[in-house]
Motif scaffolding. Structure first.
Motif, short mmCIF file in Angstrom:
data_model
loop_
_atom_site.label_atom_id
_atom_site.label_comp_id
_atom_site.label_asym_id
_atom_site.label_seq_id
_atom_site.Cartn_x
_atom_site.Cartn_y
_atom_site.Cartn_z
N PRO A 134 -15.42 -20.73 64.46
CA PRO A 134 -16.09 -21.72 65.30
C PRO A 134 -17.33 -22.28 64.60
N PRO A 135 -17.70 -23.54 64.96
CA PRO A 135 -18.87 -24.18 64.34
C PRO A 135 -20.13 -23.32 64.44
N ALA A 136 -20.24 -22.59 65.55
CA ALA A 136 -21.45 -21.77 65.71
C ALA A 136 -21.57 -20.75 64.59
N MET A 137 -20.41 -20.22 64.19
CA MET A 137 -20.50 -19.23 63.13
C MET A 137 -20.71 -19.89 61.76
N GLU A 138 -20.12 -21.08 61.60
CA GLU A 138 -20.40 -21.83 60.36
C GLU A 138 -21.90 -22.05 60.23
N ALA A 139 -22.52 -22.39 61.37
CA ALA A 139 -23.96 -22.64 61.36
C ALA A 139 -24.72 -21.35 61.03
N GLN A 140 -24.26 -20.26 61.63
CA GLN A 140 -24.93 -18.98 61.41
C GLN A 140 -24.88 -18.60 59.93
N VAL A 141 -23.67 -18.75 59.35
CA VAL A 141 -23.50 -18.43 57.93
C VAL A 141 -24.37 -19.35 57.09
N SER A 142 -24.38 -20.65 57.45
CA SER A 142 -25.14 -21.61 56.67
C SER A 142 -26.63 -21.30 56.73
N ASN A 143 -27.09 -20.88 57.91
CA ASN A 143 -28.50 -20.51 58.03
C ASN A 143 -28.84 -19.36 57.10
N GLN A 144 -27.91 -18.41 57.02
CA GLN A 144 -28.12 -17.28 56.12
C GLN A 144 -28.24 -17.76 54.68
N VAL A 145 -27.36 -18.72 54.32
CA VAL A 145 -27.40 -19.25 52.95
C VAL A 145 -28.74 -19.92 52.71
N VAL A 146 -29.18 -20.74 53.70
CA VAL A 146 -30.43 -21.46 53.53
C VAL A 146 -31.60 -20.49 53.40
N SER A 147 -31.58 -19.43 54.20
CA SER A 147 -32.71 -18.50 54.10
C SER A 147 -32.69 -17.79 52.75
N LEU A 148 -31.48 -17.57 52.23
CA LEU A 148 -31.41 -17.01 50.88
C LEU A 148 -31.94 -18.02 49.86
N LEU A 149 -31.55 -19.31 50.08
CA LEU A 149 -32.00 -20.36 49.16
C LEU A 149 -33.51 -20.54 49.25
N GLU A 150 -34.03 -20.42 50.47
CA GLU A 150 -35.48 -20.58 50.62
C GLU A 150 -36.22 -19.51 49.86
N ARG A 151 -35.63 -18.35 49.88
CA ARG A 151 -36.24 -17.28 49.08
C ARG A 151 -36.19 -17.64 47.59
N MET A 152 -35.22 -18.52 47.26
CA MET A 152 -35.14 -18.98 45.87
C MET A 152 -35.92 -20.30 45.71
N GLN A 153 -36.94 -20.47 46.51
CA GLN A 153 -37.86 -21.60 46.36
C GLN A 153 -37.21 -22.96 46.65
N LEU A 154 -36.55 -23.04 47.77
CA LEU A 154 -36.09 -24.34 48.25
C LEU A 154 -37.25 -24.97 49.01
N GLN A 155 -37.77 -26.04 48.46
CA GLN A 155 -39.01 -26.63 49.02
C GLN A 155 -38.72 -28.02 49.58
N PRO A 156 -39.63 -28.51 50.42
CA PRO A 156 -39.43 -29.85 50.99
C PRO A 156 -39.36 -30.90 49.88
N SER A 157 -38.48 -31.87 50.11
CA SER A 157 -38.29 -32.93 49.11
C SER A 157 -39.54 -33.78 48.98
N ARG A 158 -39.74 -34.34 47.80
CA ARG A 158 -40.85 -35.28 47.60
C ARG A 158 -40.33 -36.71 47.50
N LEU A 159 -39.01 -36.88 47.75
CA LEU A 159 -38.50 -38.26 47.75
C LEU A 159 -39.15 -39.02 48.90
N PRO A 160 -39.55 -40.28 48.68
CA PRO A 160 -40.15 -41.06 49.76
C PRO A 160 -39.19 -41.15 50.93
N PRO A 161 -39.74 -41.08 52.16
CA PRO A 161 -38.87 -41.13 53.35
C PRO A 161 -37.96 -42.35 53.35
N ALA A 162 -38.44 -43.49 52.88
CA ALA A 162 -37.61 -44.70 52.87
C ALA A 162 -36.39 -44.51 51.96
#
Ligand SMILES: [Zn+2]
Length: 344
Positions: A134-162
């Motif tokens: 189910p999508p909920a679990m896809e989201a759960q798994v994806s969140n886990q990946v993101v938190s792992l990635l954040e630990r690997m220094q995933l930072q906010p983009s500096r691309l201009p919002p436009a």
């Protein structure tokens, strides 16, 4: 009693009384002579005698239909007199031989089945499972990946919002109407450790790093990469790969009724990050991307151009969406893209 004789007891079947007898075989004649204490002899044709198999120290039993049975201690003489037991042993050995061939055949078949199960069955099972997650679990798994990635220094983009809005718009137009496109969302991030990179998460989030946005010569090149990532999402490669790689964990989860719970959530993100996609998945995503670009009127050679840039930029070591470790065979993929650009 001479060495060619055996002592036995004859139960004639008419009374319960046993007669002490001596058994002897007449050389050259196919008969067993049974002599009682009074010296009376009867002859049993060997062919009419059934002799049971040896069983430990139990007495051997010789039976003749209508004439009762004779018991005697086991002796090598019996093996000489009765060829049948030998041939029976021989037959048994033959059967074992055939059985050994059958066992070898069974081993070959079992190994073939195991290989087939791994090569065909496991990917098939992974697809079936991935489609039912189910999508909920896809989201759960994806969140886990993101938190792992954040630990690997995933930072906010500096691309201009436009610029981000512009790329989101082009991406939305690219994938509009494609399978599972409603889940797809373009995300921007700066990740020095990932370099120029893009990757898709199982829930449809597609990440583009600032470094890749800057590396691209034009938007078509970025769309080519994003089309490839969309291909991973359309074909559910992330979960399929993760399930295939963590099949044991999943099997345990199924066995213990916990497939929707912690076992997947723990295993999948790690597997996603560590193992990346198979070459088959990469080829499938490439083929999807090239076809999508053509349908949208974008020259598929844009894919070849960005691959060349990535190759030059990061050497042989890194390519897109090897989160950390995939090293897709880039020259082969560039050739495929250029062939697609030339048209069918
Ligand atoms: Zn890929």
């Amino acid at each position: 009693m001479n060495p060619q004789q055996l002592a036995g007891r004859w139960y004639d079947g008419r009374s319960s009384q046993a007669h002490e007898v001596v058994l002897e075989h007449v050389p050259g004649e196919r008969v067993l002579r049974i002599v009682d204490v009074a010296g009376t002899a009867v002859e049993w044709p060997l062919a009419e005698i059934e002799i049971d198999n040896r069983l430990g120290d139990l007495p051997r039993v010789l039976r003749r239909r209508g004439h009762g049975q004779v018991e005697c201690a086991d002796s090598p003489l019996l093996a000489q007199w009765f060829v049948r037991p030998r041939s029976r042993v021989q037959a048994w050995a033959d059967w074992l031989e055939r059985r050994r061939a059958a066992i070898a055949a069974a081993v070959v078949v079992a190994v073939a089945c195991a290989v087939l199960a791994l090569k065909v069955g496991l990917p098939w099972l992974a697809l079936q499972l991935a489609e039912r997650i189910p999508p909920a679990m896809e989201a759960q798994v994806s969140n886990q990946v993101v938190s792992l990635l954040e630990r690997m220094q995933l930072q906010p983009s500096r691309l201009p919002p436009a610029r981000q809005r512009q790329l989101r718009g082009r991406f939305a137009a690219l994938v509009a109407g494609e399978p599972r496109y409603r889940q797809m969302r373009l995300r921007f991030a700066r990740a020095p450790s990932l370099g120029a990179n893009a990757f898709a998460l199982p829930d449809g989030r597609i990440y583009l790093t600032d470094a890749l946005a800057q590396l691209a010569g034009d938007d078509d090149e970025l769309l080519a990469v994003l089309a490839h990532e969309a291909g991973h999402h359309v074909h559910r490669h992330g979960l399929r790969q993760a399930i295939e790689s963590s099949a044991v964990v999943v099997a345990a989860g199924v066995a213990f009724g916990d497939v929707s719970g912690s076992s997947l959530a723990v295993a999948v993100p790690t597997v996603l990050l560590k193992s990346g996609y198979s070459r088959g998945h990469e080829r499938e995503a490439d083929a999807y991307a090239l076809e999508l670009l053509r349908r949208r009127g974008i020259d598929p050679s844009a894919f070849a151009r960005i691959m060349r840039r990535l190759q030059a930029h990061s050497g042989a070591g890194q390519g897109i969406d090897g989160y950390l470790s995939t090293h897709p065979p880039t020259p082969e993929r560039i050739r495929a893209a250029e062939a697609a650009a030339r048209g069918p």
